[in-house]
Scaffold this active site. Structure first.
Site, PDB file in Angstrom:
ATOM      1  N   CYS A 171       3.422   8.594   0.919  1.00  0.00           N
ATOM      2  CA  CYS A 171       3.964   7.667   1.914  1.00  0.00           C
ATOM      3  C   CYS A 171       4.065   6.290   1.253  1.00  0.00           C
ATOM      4  CB  CYS A 171       3.016   7.618   3.114  1.00  0.00           C
ATOM      5  SG  CYS A 171       3.422   6.347   4.317  1.00  0.00           S
ATOM      6  N   GLU A 194       0.821  -1.201   0.000  1.00  0.00           N
ATOM      7  CA  GLU A 194       0.000   0.000   0.000  1.00  0.00           C
ATOM      8  C   GLU A 194       0.855   1.251   0.000  1.00  0.00           C
ATOM      9  OE1 GLU A 194      -2.715   0.063   3.304  1.00  0.00           O
ATOM     10  OE2 GLU A 194      -2.891  -2.113   3.167  1.00  0.00           O
ATOM     11  N   CYS A 201       5.895  -5.411  15.084  1.00  0.00           N
ATOM     12  CA  CYS A 201       5.523  -4.543  16.205  1.00  0.00           C
ATOM     13  C   CYS A 201       4.099  -4.885  16.662  1.00  0.00           C
ATOM     14  CB  CYS A 201       5.609  -3.077  15.803  1.00  0.00           C
ATOM     15  SG  CYS A 201       7.290  -2.579  15.399  1.00  0.00           S
ATOM     16  N   SER A 247      11.749   6.629   7.932  1.00  0.00           N
ATOM     17  CA  SER A 247      11.391   6.302   9.313  1.00  0.00           C
ATOM     18  C   SER A 247      11.861   4.888   9.639  1.00  0.00           C
ATOM     19  CB  SER A 247       9.869   6.397   9.472  1.00  0.00           C
ATOM     20  OG  SER A 247       9.475   5.965  10.753  1.00  0.00           O
ATOM     21  N   CYS A 300       5.984  -7.260   6.800  1.00  0.00           N
ATOM     22  CA  CYS A 300       7.107  -6.713   7.574  1.00  0.00           C
ATOM     23  C   CYS A 300       7.614  -7.773   8.543  1.00  0.00           C
ATOM     24  CB  CYS A 300       6.641  -5.471   8.333  1.00  0.00           C
ATOM     25  SG  CYS A 300       7.963  -4.690   9.292  1.00  0.00           S
ATOM     26  N   CYS A 303       0.937  -2.789  15.326  1.00  0.00           N
ATOM     27  CA  CYS A 303       0.887  -2.431  13.899  1.00  0.00           C
ATOM     28  C   CYS A 303       0.081  -3.447  13.099  1.00  0.00           C
ATOM     29  CB  CYS A 303       2.318  -2.348  13.372  1.00  0.00           C
ATOM     30  SG  CYS A 303       2.415  -1.933  11.630  1.00  0.00           S
ATOM     31  N   CYS A 337      -0.808   1.499   8.941  1.00  0.00           N
ATOM     32  CA  CYS A 337      -0.127   0.648   7.948  1.00  0.00           C
ATOM     33  C   CYS A 337      -0.783  -0.713   7.779  1.00  0.00           C
ATOM     34  CB  CYS A 337       1.318   0.393   8.365  1.00  0.00           C
ATOM     35  SG  CYS A 337       2.158   1.844   8.931  1.00  0.00           S
TER      36      CYS A 337
HETATM   37  N1  SAH Z   1       9.300   0.448   9.933  1.00  0.00           N
HETATM   38  C1  SAH Z   1       9.345   1.870   9.974  1.00  0.00           C
HETATM   39  C2  SAH Z   1       8.248   2.528   9.169  1.00  0.00           C
HETATM   40  C3  SAH Z   1       6.900   2.009   9.522  1.00  0.00           C
HETATM   41  S1  SAH Z   1       5.483   2.816   9.924  1.00  0.00           S
HETATM   42  C4  SAH Z   1       9.297   2.338  11.395  1.00  0.00           C
HETATM   43  O1  SAH Z   1       9.133   1.523  12.285  1.00  0.00           O
HETATM   44  O2  SAH Z   1       9.478   3.535  11.640  1.00  0.00           O
HETATM   45  C5  SAH Z   1       5.621   4.469  10.268  1.00  0.00           C
HETATM   46  C6  SAH Z   1       5.189   4.838  11.688  1.00  0.00           C
HETATM   47  O3  SAH Z   1       3.836   4.467  11.986  1.00  0.00           O
HETATM   48  C7  SAH Z   1       6.059   4.175  12.740  1.00  0.00           C
HETATM   49  O4  SAH Z   1       6.401   5.127  13.708  1.00  0.00           O
HETATM   50  C8  SAH Z   1       5.122   3.127  13.293  1.00  0.00           C
HETATM   51  O5  SAH Z   1       5.521   2.714  14.554  1.00  0.00           O
HETATM   52  C9  SAH Z   1       3.799   3.853  13.261  1.00  0.00           C
HETATM   53  N2  SAH Z   1       2.619   3.011  13.374  1.00  0.00           N
HETATM   54  C10 SAH Z   1       2.439   1.733  12.985  1.00  0.00           C
HETATM   55  N3  SAH Z   1       1.195   1.302  13.290  1.00  0.00           N
HETATM   56  C11 SAH Z   1       0.563   2.339  13.867  1.00  0.00           C
HETATM   57  C12 SAH Z   1      -0.750   2.539  14.411  1.00  0.00           C
HETATM   58  N4  SAH Z   1      -1.647   1.562  14.411  1.00  0.00           N
HETATM   59  N5  SAH Z   1      -1.037   3.754  14.903  1.00  0.00           N
HETATM   60  C13 SAH Z   1      -0.142   4.762  14.903  1.00  0.00           C
HETATM   61  N6  SAH Z   1       1.107   4.641  14.424  1.00  0.00           N
HETATM   62  C14 SAH Z   1       1.454   3.446  13.914  1.00  0.00           C
END
Ligand code: SAH
Length: 352
Positions: A113, A100, A124, A199, A120, A127, A341
Site C-alpha cells: 500500500c 509511509e 477528511c 482508491s 494530503c 483521517c 493512514c
Molecule cells: N485519498 C484516497 C486514498 C486514501 S486512504 C481515498 O480517499 O480513497 C484509503 C482509504 O482509507 C480511504 O477509503 C480512506 O477514506 C480510508 N481511511 C482513512 N482514514 C481511515 C481511518 N482512520 N479508518 C479507516 N479508514 C480510513
C-alpha cells in the site's frame, strides 16, 4: 565525468525504462545488455545499490552512481504488527519524514500500500493524514521506489499494489499513472494491471479520464456516506463533488471499462452505520457492478468517534446482502501497528 554530463541532473533508476538506461550506458561505451542486467537486479532481485550487482564488471558498478541515482528514499522507521501480518515503513530524505507505505500479508499473498502525496490536501475529518499538512505530490520515481523497497525489505515479490496510503491519487494524476506504467513494464517489475487498485475520494472528471487510460487497473471509491449532509462533514470535497455526481462517475467507470469497481464504506458508530444507512447504500449502488468493502473506522487519537461494535457491523452487512449487494468486511491487519493512514509519521513528527 565530462563537462556535458556534469551539469545535467542525474536521472533516478526508478524512473528509467530499460531502453533509456541502455542509451545512458551506451553513451558511456557500454553494451545495451548491461541495462537488462541492471533492471533485473532492481526489479527482480531487489538490490539496494549498484555495488550489489555482482555480475556487472567492477568498473561499471563503480561508475554507475556518476550517471544514475539509486533511489532517494531513506528508511527512517519500520514497525511490525503482532503476528507479523503487516509492516509499516516511514520513508524520508535528509532525515526528514516524507511518507509511509504498508505491506499487508494476506492468506492469498502480499499487498503493498503506497502513499501518493506528502501530506494530503483533502482533509477528511476522520483521517490521521489531515494533521500532516500538504507539501507536494510524490514523483513517479518516489512512488515506484516505495513499492520496490518494500519488496527488498521483505526479500520477496509483492503481487498486489493498492494506492491507499496518504494522499489523493487523482490530485497527483500524472505521476500516479506514470508509476503504474513503470511498475507494469514487462522489462521491469512486470506487475499485472488487474492487481493494482487506485482508491479515490471521488473526483468525477478524473474518474472519467482514468476510465480511458487505466487499461485494466481497478478503481475504488471512498464513499463512506450516502447523504450529502453526512458526507460533507466527513469529506470536505463533497461540497464540490456531491454524492450523486461521484456515484454517476463510478457507474460510468464500471460501464466503460467492463470492470467491477469497489465502493469503500467506512463504518463509524452512529454516524453512518444504521440499518437505514445500509438500505440507502444498497439503493445508491443498484445497477453498478461493484463490491462494497466495509471498513470499520480505525480510531485516530483526538477524534471523538467510535468504531461500531461487531454486532452492528454484522447487521449492516446483512442488510446489504439481503438487498443483493456484494459485500466484504476488511480485516484490519494493520490496526495494531497504527495502520490508519499517516499515523506513524504523525507520531514521529510529534515526538521531535
Ligand atoms: N485519498 C484516497 C486514498 C486514501 S486512504 C481515498 O480517499 O480513497 C484509503 C482509504 O482509507 C480511504 O477509503 C480512506 O477514506 C480510508 N481511511 C482513512 N482514514 C481511515 C481511518 N482512520 N479508518 C479507516 N479508514 C480510513
Amino acid at each position: 565525468m565530462n563537462e556535458a554530463t556534469e551539469y545535467r541532473e542525474k536521472p533516478n533508476i526508478f524512473e528509467l525504462t530499460r531502453e533509456e538506461l541502455a542509451s545512458i550506458l551506451g553513451e558511456q561505451g557500454h553494451k545495451p545488455y548491461r541495462a537488462a542486467q541492471v533492471m533485473n537486479w532492481v526489479y527482480k532481485r531487489y538490490a539496494g545499490s549498484f555495488q550489489e550487482m555482482t555480475d556487472l564488471p567492477k568498473s561499471l558498478r563503480d561508475e554507475l552512481p556518476n550517471w544514475v541515482e539509486f533511489g532517494k528514499l531513506e528508511l527512517l522507521k519500520k514497525q511490525e504488527g503482532r503476528g507479523d501480518r503487516a509492516k509499516r515503513y516511514l520513508w524520508g530524505t535528509g532525515g526528514k519524514p516524507l511518507v509511509e507505505s504498508v505491506l499487508l500479508k494476506y492468506k492469498y499473498g502480499l499487498t503493498g500500500c503506497v502513499s501518493t502525496q506528502v501530506g494530503c490536501p483533502v482533509g477528511c475529518a476522520f483521517c490521521a493524514s489531515r494533521h500532516l499538512g500538504f507539501e507536494r505530490g510524490l514523483s513517479k520515481a518516489e512512488i515506484v521506489e516505495e513499492f520496490v523497497r518494500m519488496c527488498a525489505d521483505e526479500k520477496s515479490r509483492i503481487g498486489r499494489l493498492v494506492f491507499m496510503g496518504t494522499g489523493e491519487p487523482f490530485l497527483n494524476y500524472e505521476n500516479v499513472l506514470a508509476a503504474i506504467e513503470t511498475l507494469c513494464d514487462p522489462n521491469g517489475y512486470d506487475l499485472s494491471r488487474r492487481r493494482i487498485t487506485v482508491s479515490t475520494v471521488g473526483i468525477p472528471e478524473a474518474i472519467r479520464e482514468f476510465a480511458k487510460e487505466s487499461r485494466g487497473v481497478r478503481l475504488a471509491l471512498s464513499l463512506h456516506a450516502t447523504k450529502d449532509d453526512v458526507r460533507d462533514k466527513l469529506i470536505p470535497l463533497n461540497r464540490t463533488f456531491p454524492v450523486g455526481a461521484v456515484v454517476e462517475a463510478l457507474r460510468d467507470y464500471a460501464r466503460a471499462t467492463g470492470q467491477r469497481v469497489t465502493v469503500e464504506y467506512m463504518l463509524i458508530s452512529r454516524i453512518n452505520d444504521s440499518k437505514e444507512d445500509a438500505l440507502a447504500l444498497a439503493a445508491l449502488v443498484e445497477g453498478i457492478d461493484c463490491l462494497v468493502n466495509l471498513i470499520p473506522w480505525n480510531p485516530v487519537p483526538g477524534l471523538p468517534w467510535k468504531r461500531p461494535d461487531a454486532e452492528d457491523i454484522k447487521t449492516f452487512k446483512e442488510v446489504l446482502e439481503r438487498n443483493r449487494v456484494k459485500v466484504t468486511l476488511r480485516r484490519s491487519l494493520g490496526g495494531n501497528i497504527e495502520a490508519a493512514c499517516g499515523q506513524l509519521r504523525r507520531r514521529i513528527t510529534e515526538r521531535k
